[in-house]
Design a protein around this motif. Sequence first.
Motif, mmCIF file in Angstrom:
data_model
loop_
_atom_site.group_PDB
_atom_site.id
_atom_site.type_symbol
_atom_site.label_atom_id
_atom_site.label_comp_id
_atom_site.label_asym_id
_atom_site.label_seq_id
_atom_site.Cartn_x
_atom_site.Cartn_y
_atom_site.Cartn_z
ATOM 1 N N UNK A 192 -49.549 13.951 86.359
ATOM 2 C CA UNK A 192 -49.843 13.368 85.059
ATOM 3 C C UNK A 192 -49.097 14.087 83.962
ATOM 4 N N UNK A 193 -48.935 13.423 82.877
ATOM 5 C CA UNK A 193 -48.320 14.078 81.732
ATOM 6 C C UNK A 193 -48.651 13.304 80.473
ATOM 7 N N UNK A 194 -48.984 14.032 79.445
ATOM 8 C CA UNK A 194 -49.185 13.416 78.135
ATOM 9 C C UNK A 194 -47.832 13.113 77.502
ATOM 10 N N UNK A 195 -46.796 13.728 78.046
ATOM 11 C CA UNK A 195 -45.436 13.616 77.506
ATOM 12 C C UNK A 195 -44.677 12.535 78.257
ATOM 13 N N UNK A 196 -45.201 11.316 78.239
ATOM 14 C CA UNK A 196 -44.610 10.217 78.982
ATOM 15 C C UNK A 196 -43.426 9.578 78.279
ATOM 16 N N UNK A 197 -42.654 8.832 79.047
ATOM 17 C CA UNK A 197 -41.510 8.100 78.501
ATOM 18 C C UNK A 197 -41.989 7.190 77.380
ATOM 19 N N UNK A 198 -41.248 7.148 76.323
ATOM 20 C CA UNK A 198 -41.587 6.310 75.176
ATOM 21 C C UNK A 198 -42.178 7.097 74.024
ATOM 22 N N UNK A 199 -42.688 8.271 74.301
ATOM 23 C CA UNK A 199 -43.263 9.087 73.227
ATOM 24 C C UNK A 199 -42.208 9.407 72.163
ATOM 25 N N UNK A 200 -40.963 9.569 72.608
ATOM 26 C CA UNK A 200 -39.870 9.908 71.689
ATOM 27 C C UNK A 200 -39.605 8.821 70.646
ATOM 28 N N UNK A 201 -40.115 7.609 70.884
ATOM 29 C CA UNK A 201 -39.917 6.521 69.923
ATOM 30 C C UNK A 201 -40.576 6.827 68.581
ATOM 31 N N UNK A 202 -41.534 7.726 68.583
ATOM 32 C CA UNK A 202 -42.252 8.068 67.355
ATOM 33 C C UNK A 202 -41.494 9.084 66.500
ATOM 34 N N UNK A 203 -40.459 9.686 67.043
ATOM 35 C CA UNK A 203 -39.724 10.735 66.341
ATOM 36 C C UNK A 203 -38.688 10.126 65.407
ATOM 37 N N UNK A 204 -38.677 10.587 64.171
ATOM 38 C CA UNK A 204 -37.708 10.093 63.187
ATOM 39 C C UNK A 204 -36.439 10.940 63.223
ATOM 40 N N UNK A 226 -38.076 20.922 82.178
ATOM 41 C CA UNK A 226 -38.936 21.555 83.194
ATOM 42 C C UNK A 226 -39.787 22.703 82.641
ATOM 43 N N UNK A 227 -39.384 23.262 81.507
ATOM 44 C CA UNK A 227 -40.149 24.367 80.923
ATOM 45 C C UNK A 227 -40.996 23.929 79.724
ATOM 46 N N UNK A 228 -41.088 22.630 79.491
ATOM 47 C CA UNK A 228 -41.890 22.133 78.373
ATOM 48 C C UNK A 228 -41.046 21.403 77.350
ATOM 49 N N UNK A 229 -41.616 21.204 76.189
ATOM 50 C CA UNK A 229 -40.926 20.472 75.124
ATOM 51 C C UNK A 229 -39.744 21.282 74.605
ATOM 52 N N UNK A 287 -34.230 13.972 81.118
ATOM 53 C CA UNK A 287 -34.190 14.630 82.430
ATOM 54 C C UNK A 287 -34.976 13.885 83.488
ATOM 55 N N UNK A 288 -36.111 13.345 83.098
ATOM 56 C CA UNK A 288 -37.005 12.669 84.042
ATOM 57 C C UNK A 288 -37.323 11.276 83.489
ATOM 58 N N UNK A 289 -37.023 10.212 84.236
ATOM 59 C CA UNK A 289 -37.222 8.853 83.719
ATOM 60 C C UNK A 289 -38.643 8.556 83.236
ATOM 61 N N UNK A 290 -39.634 9.175 83.839
ATOM 62 C CA UNK A 290 -41.021 8.873 83.463
ATOM 63 C C UNK A 290 -41.555 9.773 82.350
ATOM 64 N N UNK A 291 -40.702 10.663 81.828
ATOM 65 C CA UNK A 291 -41.147 11.620 80.808
ATOM 66 C C UNK A 291 -40.484 11.374 79.460
ATOM 67 N N UNK A 293 -49.364 22.455 82.445
ATOM 68 C CA UNK A 293 -48.342 22.642 83.478
ATOM 69 C C UNK A 293 -48.894 22.213 84.838
ATOM 70 N N UNK A 294 -50.132 22.607 85.140
ATOM 71 C CA UNK A 294 -50.754 22.242 86.413
ATOM 72 C C UNK A 294 -50.873 20.722 86.531
ATOM 73 N N UNK A 295 -51.307 20.084 85.467
ATOM 74 C CA UNK A 295 -51.460 18.632 85.469
ATOM 75 C C UNK A 295 -50.110 17.959 85.732
ATOM 76 N N UNK A 296 -49.069 18.420 85.079
ATOM 77 C CA UNK A 296 -47.726 17.852 85.234
ATOM 78 C C UNK A 296 -47.191 18.074 86.649
ATOM 79 N N UNK A 297 -47.307 19.303 87.140
ATOM 80 C CA UNK A 297 -46.680 19.659 88.422
ATOM 81 C C UNK A 297 -47.507 19.272 89.641
ATOM 82 N N UNK A 298 -48.822 19.403 89.569
ATOM 83 C CA UNK A 298 -49.671 19.201 90.750
ATOM 84 C C UNK A 298 -50.404 17.867 90.769
ATOM 85 N N UNK A 299 -50.706 17.336 89.599
ATOM 86 C CA UNK A 299 -51.495 16.110 89.542
ATOM 87 C C UNK A 299 -50.660 14.891 89.160
#
Length: 169
Positions: A72-84, A113-116, A103-107, A64-70
């Motif tokens: 960064x996010x491991x949950x970037x746009x395009x990750x959803x392409x792996x979901x069947x 906002x509360x996670x996955x 919700x967020x173009x880069x995610x 959460x700190x990394x996403x909100x303050x830094x």
Amino acid sequence: MTQGEPPLDSPVEAKIAWAKACFDRERSRLIEDRGLAELLEALKAAIHRSHENMLRTGIVDLCRHCEEKEGGSCCGAGLEKHFSGILLLMNLLLGVTLPQEREEPSSCFFLSPTGCRLLARHVLCINYVCNKITSRIKPDQLAALREAEGAEILLLFQVNEKLKKLVKR
């Protein structure tokens, strides 16, 4: 690929539409399958154990700190392409409401906002822990997390295979 399931490289919206249509059409039959119901309950418990481990080790707060303050996010746009479509159907069976839009173009499409938003996640989402986190948690805590994740991934696979067979019928 199951009957009518969109290919993995399809847009996430197509996979969501397929999962919802399949859920609406097959819900009663799928819910009544005792083997699937037992696997889904076991998966839900395994997901809960993994999440509890992440909370206990402080990983949730670090992410959460990394996403909100830094920024960064491991949950970037395009990750959803792996979901069947099957994985999304699994989430519907677990009571998840799938989003209509990102919700967020880069995610990731499924990040809120509360996670996955998903309970059943892709193996990449379950298993990835960055170096920033691994350097801050104790090895025994990481080992316990990895054990919990392993149980979750095994059940995820078992539910996935069961669902594919049931949807083919």
